[in-house]
Write a protein that holds these residues in place. Structure first.
Motif, short mmCIF file in Angstrom:
data_model
loop_
_atom_site.label_atom_id
_atom_site.label_comp_id
_atom_site.label_asym_id
_atom_site.label_seq_id
_atom_site.Cartn_x
_atom_site.Cartn_y
_atom_site.Cartn_z
N VAL A 144 31.33 -20.82 -3.32
CA VAL A 144 32.86 -20.35 -2.39
C VAL A 144 33.39 -20.47 -1.33
O VAL A 144 34.67 -20.10 -1.53
N GLY A 145 32.81 -19.95 -0.31
CA GLY A 145 32.88 -20.15 0.92
C GLY A 145 33.83 -21.62 1.39
O GLY A 145 35.33 -21.67 1.50
N ILE A 146 33.92 -22.78 0.55
CA ILE A 146 34.04 -23.86 1.03
C ILE A 146 35.18 -24.26 0.10
O ILE A 146 36.28 -24.51 0.93
N ALA A 147 35.19 -23.98 -1.36
CA ALA A 147 36.16 -23.65 -1.93
C ALA A 147 37.73 -23.38 -1.24
O ALA A 147 38.17 -23.57 -1.80
N ALA A 148 37.37 -21.69 -1.07
CA ALA A 148 38.42 -20.92 -0.54
C ALA A 148 38.77 -22.33 0.41
O ALA A 148 40.42 -21.96 0.63
N VAL A 155 43.66 -20.95 -5.33
CA VAL A 155 41.93 -20.83 -5.10
C VAL A 155 41.03 -19.38 -4.14
O VAL A 155 40.71 -18.67 -4.39
N ASP A 156 41.73 -19.74 -2.83
CA ASP A 156 41.44 -18.79 -1.72
C ASP A 156 41.82 -17.36 -2.62
O ASP A 156 41.51 -16.72 -1.80
N GLY A 157 43.16 -17.20 -2.69
CA GLY A 157 43.41 -15.97 -2.78
C GLY A 157 42.56 -15.66 -3.84
O GLY A 157 42.25 -13.82 -3.72
N VAL A 158 42.72 -15.80 -5.03
CA VAL A 158 41.70 -15.42 -6.04
C VAL A 158 39.81 -15.31 -5.37
O VAL A 158 39.87 -14.10 -5.69
N LEU A 159 39.73 -16.27 -4.81
CA LEU A 159 38.18 -16.05 -4.33
C LEU A 159 38.28 -14.75 -3.34
O LEU A 159 37.40 -13.90 -3.31
N ALA A 160 39.28 -14.36 -2.47
CA ALA A 160 39.33 -13.80 -1.45
C ALA A 160 39.71 -11.83 -2.08
O ALA A 160 38.61 -11.65 -1.69
N ALA A 215 30.44 -15.31 2.84
CA ALA A 215 31.56 -16.71 2.41
C ALA A 215 32.78 -16.24 3.45
O ALA A 215 33.28 -17.37 3.39
N LYS A 216 32.42 -15.07 4.20
CA LYS A 216 33.90 -15.19 4.62
C LYS A 216 33.99 -15.72 6.19
O LYS A 216 34.69 -16.76 6.47
N PRO A 217 32.95 -15.76 6.81
CA PRO A 217 32.28 -16.98 7.69
C PRO A 217 32.86 -18.50 7.78
O PRO A 217 33.39 -19.02 8.63
N ILE A 218 32.24 -18.24 6.53
CA ILE A 218 32.04 -20.51 5.70
C ILE A 218 33.24 -20.31 5.54
O ILE A 218 33.97 -21.80 6.79
N ARG A 219 34.32 -19.32 4.58
CA ARG A 219 35.34 -19.87 4.48
C ARG A 219 36.80 -20.23 6.49
O ARG A 219 37.43 -21.10 6.09
N GLY A 220 36.51 -19.03 7.18
CA GLY A 220 36.43 -19.17 8.14
C GLY A 220 36.96 -20.50 8.89
O GLY A 220 37.57 -21.40 9.86
N GLN A 221 35.17 -20.75 8.92
CA GLN A 221 35.15 -22.38 9.71
C GLN A 221 35.67 -23.47 8.40
O GLN A 221 36.50 -24.29 9.57
N VAL A 222 35.78 -23.52 7.30
CA VAL A 222 36.09 -24.54 6.58
C VAL A 222 37.83 -24.98 6.86
O VAL A 222 38.08 -26.37 7.07
#
Lengths: 349, 317
Positions: A144-148, A155-160, A215-222
């Protein structure tokens, strides 16, 4: 030209030497080296490993030493302690305290079950739930984090939104709501069939509940990583999104993932205990540290060993993995630690 | 700013809607959880069950049941399945205990967390720091209900220093209220004190090397003033935002375990008992209240920080 080249190389070697010794060692080898120097983290890691091994040996202990199973009742039995015959559960319902012998080493509960045997089997269940939940959280949160972070936009909007939903839902309430309904009905989603008393039910619940925290920190890093030049290079080289996410982005977030694993195991074990305390975790007669503590709490005044034995084991296990996890984090991000120590010196003046 | 508020409100409504649907569904997928059967009791005729089902509308399609329940919640006439009392009245009755616990504990853990964090950072690497680290780690590793039970055993049963759980309304007897709340406050705070003091410690150590701190020292400001006005003030920002989120979670049912151990009869305990009775309406209302608190407080925090710190920009998300 040759001199410049060799100077650069010498400089690089010197830089590596300063950080860990020989040149050309990967970041994980370096981290391992730093971890090996952190004696406290290693000791607590060893404590956790010891508890895991002990719990894995539960059947052996039950068979060879205690001669009973985790759910076997001995309410009407007697046991010889120091040459005196004692009731396992007295006529007034008072369970036997620790005997410090093979049978009923840590005493019995109100059903005449051997606490030591249940402690080890319960530990197996608690650790199993913790490990499975962590696995589920890490896999789903990484995807989820990487995809978002990589696709952004819709994609990000829905996952978030989904993450916000899980995150805003009160954790313990979500846990007991799911736990209670699933314990009664089990899960039947297509090929996935689970009995209500299966260990996978609490593992599934805990695994879902903690996804946003990883997932949230991973998303930020990606979000930052995808703008880097090596990602552009891969894209120019003809790599598709899946390939970029798998072989360019994933390796770069892997150290963050590693740091999260011990933390998640500790949290999962604690949440399992909380759910079991509220009757929505591991279902009786299956033991777990949480169910044992909650069974014992009502009897604390008369038989405190029922609560204190599994409680101490739980705290030791979680403490062990927490301290070890701190060590892993410091080893993977040494600058943070060096920074802390330097400033600590300055601050203490 | 206006745009931010509008987007946050829309997002909040969506989240609350999704949460209510999800909660409703969780209890609908239970195969053997027919509420009419439970309300009629064991010794009931099929006719009574059918009658209950008709009057409560359990025969309607799920979406219709959902709409009716939601309408009742917003008009304040939602009735619980098993006890048949007005859910909102019950929550109003339980809310003072939960608020007493949350507000008191929130103050305790913030003050103690900051105090321990500052002490740790000032004495970094020394005995005080090490000891506080150990205390923090043990605090983070102990389940709150175990800590509560142990505290009750030693401090209320062995040494009768504190009462054995229960809640006394503040309006009835303020001193007795305080007497009953001290132990729950401390027990609930331990975990948070552990986390906050660790986070603040590393924030403080990071901030102490900032250029503006060096500038402040160079100007000849006293060490105490540098510490309070320059270092602590900036290090507190993440702590305050952490606090508002945790506080929201505690109000929104996060204190279930503490309420149960100390038998405070708060909202969280009501939720836990309702879940065990598979009573959907109270759970639905409490979960939505909790989610509302979390979403609302996190939005408010974002706005306050944007006002306080010009470096933070408010975007849609």
């Amino acid at each position: 030209m040759a001199t410049v080249d060799s100077t650069v190389r010498a400089g690089a070697t010197a830089a590596r030497d300063a950080d860990g010794g020989a040149a050309g060692i990967g970041p994980y080898r370096l981290a391992l080296r730093r971890l090996r120097r952190n004696k406290a983290a290693l000791a607590f890691g060893a404590l956790f490993a010891l508890i895991v091994v002990l719990c894995l040996c539960a059947p052996l202990y039950a068979d060879r030493i205690a001669h009973t199973g985790p759910n076997a009742n001995h309410v009407t039995d007697t046991v010889m302690v120091g040459g005196v015959s004692k009731d396992v559960v007295s006529p007034t319902g008072q369970p036997l305290g620790p005997t410090w012998h093979g049978r009923f080493l840590l005493g019995a509960d109100q059903n005449g079950r051997d606490i030591a045997v249940r402690l080890l089997y319960g530990g197996r269940n608690s650790l199993e739930v913790g490990a499975l939940a962590t696995l589920l959280t890490m896999v789903l949160a990484t995807i989820v984090g990487i995809a978002a972070g990589y696709f952004r936009g819709v994609v990000d909007g829905v996952l978030a939104r989904i993450l916000d939903l899980i995150w805003a839902y009160p954790v313990v309430l979500l846990g007991i709501a799911l736990g209670t309904s699933l314990a009664l009905g089990g899960i039947a989603i297509g090929p996935l069939q689970l009995q209500g008393n299966s260990l996978l039910v609490p593992a599934f619940i805990i695994g879902i509940v903690y996804i946003p925290y990883v997932a949230k920190p991973i998303r930020g890093q990606v979000l930052g990583l995808r703008e880097q030049e090596f990602v552009d290079a891969a894209r120019v080289g003809g790599a598709g999104p899946l390939r970029i996410m798998w072989s360019e982005i994933l390796p770069n977030v892997s150290s963050t993932l590693v740091v999260f694993v011990p933390l998640m195991v500790a949290n999962a074990i604690l949440l399992e205990a909380a759910l079991s305390y509220l009757g929505a975790g591991v279902q009786p007669p299956n033991p777990s540290w949480g169910t044992m503590i909650s069974d014992g709490i009502r009897l604390i005044p008369s038989a405190m060993h029922l609560t204190f034995v599994p409680g101490a084991m739980l705290v030791l296990a979680v403490l062990g993995i927490n301290v070890f996890g701190d060590g892993v984090r410091d080893a993977l991000d040494p600058r943070a630690k060096v920074r802390l120590e330097e400033r600590g010196e300055e601050a203490s003046r | 700013m206006t745009r931010f508020v509008v987007r946050r409100v829309i997002s909040m409504v969506l989240v609350l809607f999704a949460i209510s649907v999800l909660t409703f569904l969780i209890f609908q997928v239970i195969p053997n959880g027919d509420p009419a059967q439970r309300m009629a009791g064991r010794l009931s005729t099929p006719e009574t069950v059918a009658a209950i089902r008709r009057t409560w509308g359990f025969d309607d399609p799920i979406w219709q049941q959902y709409l009716i329940t939601m309408k009742k919640i917003f008009t304040g006439e939602v009735i619980s399945y098993t006890q048949q009392v007005n859910v909102l009245d019950q929550i109003k009755q339980d809310l003072p205990a939960t608020l007493s616990l949350a507000i008191g504990a929130g103050i305790v853990w913030f003050v103690m967390g900051v105090l321990f964090g500052v002490l740790s950072a000032l004495r970094a690497g020394h005995f005080t720091d090490r000891a506080l680290t150990v205390v923090a780690l043990v605090g983070v590793s102990t389940p709150v209900f175990l800590l509560g039970a142990v505290a009750l055993y030693f401090l209320a049963f062995k040494v009768q220093l504190f009462p054995n759980g229960g809640y006394v309304p503040l309006t009835q007897d303020p001193l007795d209220w305080l007497y009953h709340m001290i132990l729950p406050w401390l027990v609930l705070s331990v975990l948070f004190i552990g986390i906050y003091s660790r986070v603040l410690r590393s924030n403080l150590l990071d901030t102490m090397n900032e250029d503006y701190v060096r500038t402040a020292r160079a100007k000849g400001i006293s060490e105490r003033r540098v510490l309070v006005r320059h270092v602590l003030r900036n290090s507190l920002i993440p702590i305050v935002s952490l606090w508002s989120l945790d506080f929201a979670a505690v109000i929104g049912g996060g204190a279930i375990l503490t309420e149960s151990v100390f038998n405070l009869q708060g909202v969280g305990q009501y939720a836990a008992e309702s879940i065990q009775r598979l009573d959907v309406p109270p759970v639905l209302v409490i979960v939505m209240l909790g989610a509302f608190a979390v979403v609302m407080l996190s939005a408010i925090t974002d706005v306050i920080f944007a006002l306080l710190d010009p470096r933070i920009r408010l975007t849609g998300r």
